[in-house]
Design a protein around this motif. Structure first.
Motif, PDB file in Angstrom:
ATOM      1  N   GLY A 183       0.843  -1.191   0.000  1.00  0.00           N
ATOM      2  CA  GLY A 183       0.000   0.000   0.000  1.00  0.00           C
ATOM      3  C   GLY A 183       0.873   1.235   0.000  1.00  0.00           C
ATOM      4  N   ILE A 184       0.333   2.364   0.477  1.00  0.00           N
ATOM      5  CA  ILE A 184       1.126   3.600   0.562  1.00  0.00           C
ATOM      6  C   ILE A 184       1.964   3.538   1.832  1.00  0.00           C
ATOM      7  N   LEU A 185       3.271   3.689   1.658  1.00  0.00           N
ATOM      8  CA  LEU A 185       4.188   3.591   2.801  1.00  0.00           C
ATOM      9  C   LEU A 185       4.703   4.976   3.177  1.00  0.00           C
ATOM     10  N   ILE A 186       4.711   5.264   4.482  1.00  0.00           N
ATOM     11  CA  ILE A 186       5.310   6.508   4.966  1.00  0.00           C
ATOM     12  C   ILE A 186       6.352   6.150   6.025  1.00  0.00           C
ATOM     13  N   GLY A 190      11.861   6.589  11.344  1.00  0.00           N
ATOM     14  CA  GLY A 190      12.828   5.806  10.573  1.00  0.00           C
ATOM     15  C   GLY A 190      12.323   4.457  10.096  1.00  0.00           C
ATOM     16  N   MET A 191      11.045   4.155  10.396  1.00  0.00           N
ATOM     17  CA  MET A 191      10.469   2.867   9.983  1.00  0.00           C
ATOM     18  C   MET A 191       9.415   3.085   8.901  1.00  0.00           C
ATOM     19  N   LYS A 192       9.454   2.241   7.877  1.00  0.00           N
ATOM     20  CA  LYS A 192       8.425   2.289   6.831  1.00  0.00           C
ATOM     21  C   LYS A 192       7.119   1.720   7.399  1.00  0.00           C
ATOM     22  N   THR A 193       6.077   2.519   7.354  1.00  0.00           N
ATOM     23  CA  THR A 193       4.787   2.103   7.901  1.00  0.00           C
ATOM     24  C   THR A 193       3.707   2.262   6.843  1.00  0.00           C
TER      25      THR A 193
END
Length: 265
Positions: A183-186, A190-193
């Motif tokens: 999906g869309i990652l933000i 420092g962690m991709k969520t």
């Protein structure tokens, strides 16, 4: 009966697992949702153009399309890719019928505003949904390649995301983009969520701060345009995860749901 338009980009299409097509057929046979597949085929087009020594260039992510390029685009999209998707559905016990936007003037197109630089690249101004309704009534899953046509018979190369959004708008259908990411990652601390849900205003902020860029841009822009024009909900999901499509439709936290109203959940 509810329609869902499923957009499969050329970059993921060649590698989608059998389980993806099984999900589509399961959904179709269950009867609550009627799937419509719209596909791309960019990498295959690029590869064939290279083999034929035809130069290909891009402007703002769209392929510059002259007559020679257009012939190859149509051959790949409406020929090999379209029929491969149909075969994949048949292999898992489904029934599909492949058409292009040219058939029955399904995708009525006009040149995009930058046609001076892009050639025969088009925008969809009308969808002849009667063609889709007729295919569905016969019990088939429609598989659509994004070539458009105008009243004079001129063909246009249509971006697959734009074509999928136009079809979903015309049908008041949900729209689902199949990706190879969840999906869309933000980035948070420092962690991709992954965002489970994002509103139009959140998406616009993520575009402004360059969190969303590259191949995700046309998807979210088509999503926002669709939400403003009759599409109830847009999802971006990973087609490589088993049952992801079914889970998404059942409301589980799969992929990213893009909605008009505020907030992230």
């Amino acid at each position: 009966m509810k329609y869902i338009v499923i957009k499969c980009g050329g970059s993921v299409l060649g590698n989608l697992p059998r389980s993806f097509y099984e999900d589509v057929v399961k959904m179709h046979q269950a009867g609550e949702w009627t799937p419509i597949i719209v596909h791309g085929g960019g990498p295959l087009i690029t590869s064939l153009l290279k083999n034929l020594n035809v130069e290909t260039t891009f402007v703002n992510g769209l392929r510059v399309t002259n007559h020679e390029v257009l012939d190859v685009v149509e051959m790949v999209l409406s020929g090999s890719v379209n029929k491969q998707v149909v075969r994949n559905i048949v292999e898992v016990g489904g029934e599909a019928l492949g058409v292009s936007g040219v058939d029955g003037s399904l995708l009525k197109a006009k040149p995009i505003s930058d046609s001076k630089n892009l050639g025969f690249v088009g925008d969809v101004f009308e969808v002849n949904h009667n063609v889709i309704d007729a295919i569905v009534k016969q019990g088939y899953i429609p598989v659509i390649s994004p070539i458009g046509i105008d009243a004079s018979g001129q063909r246009y190369n249509i971006n697959g995301d734009i074509a999928a959004s136009a079809i979903a708008k015309a049908l008041g259908a949900n729209l689902c983009f199949i990706s190879d990411i969840p999906g869309i990652l933000i980035e948070i601390n420092g962690m991709k969520t992954k965002l489970d849900r994002a509103s139009k205003s959140i998406i616009e902020k993520l575009i402004d701060n360059k969190t969303i860029y590259g191949g995700m841009l046309p998807k979210v822009k088509a999503a926002i345009d669709g939400l403003v024009h009759n599409i109830p909900e847009v999802g971006i999901i990973n087609g490589f995860d088993k049952n992801s499509l079914i889970d998404y439709l059942e409301g589980k936290k799969v992929g990213t749901k893009i909605v008009l109203e505020e907030g992230i959940a």
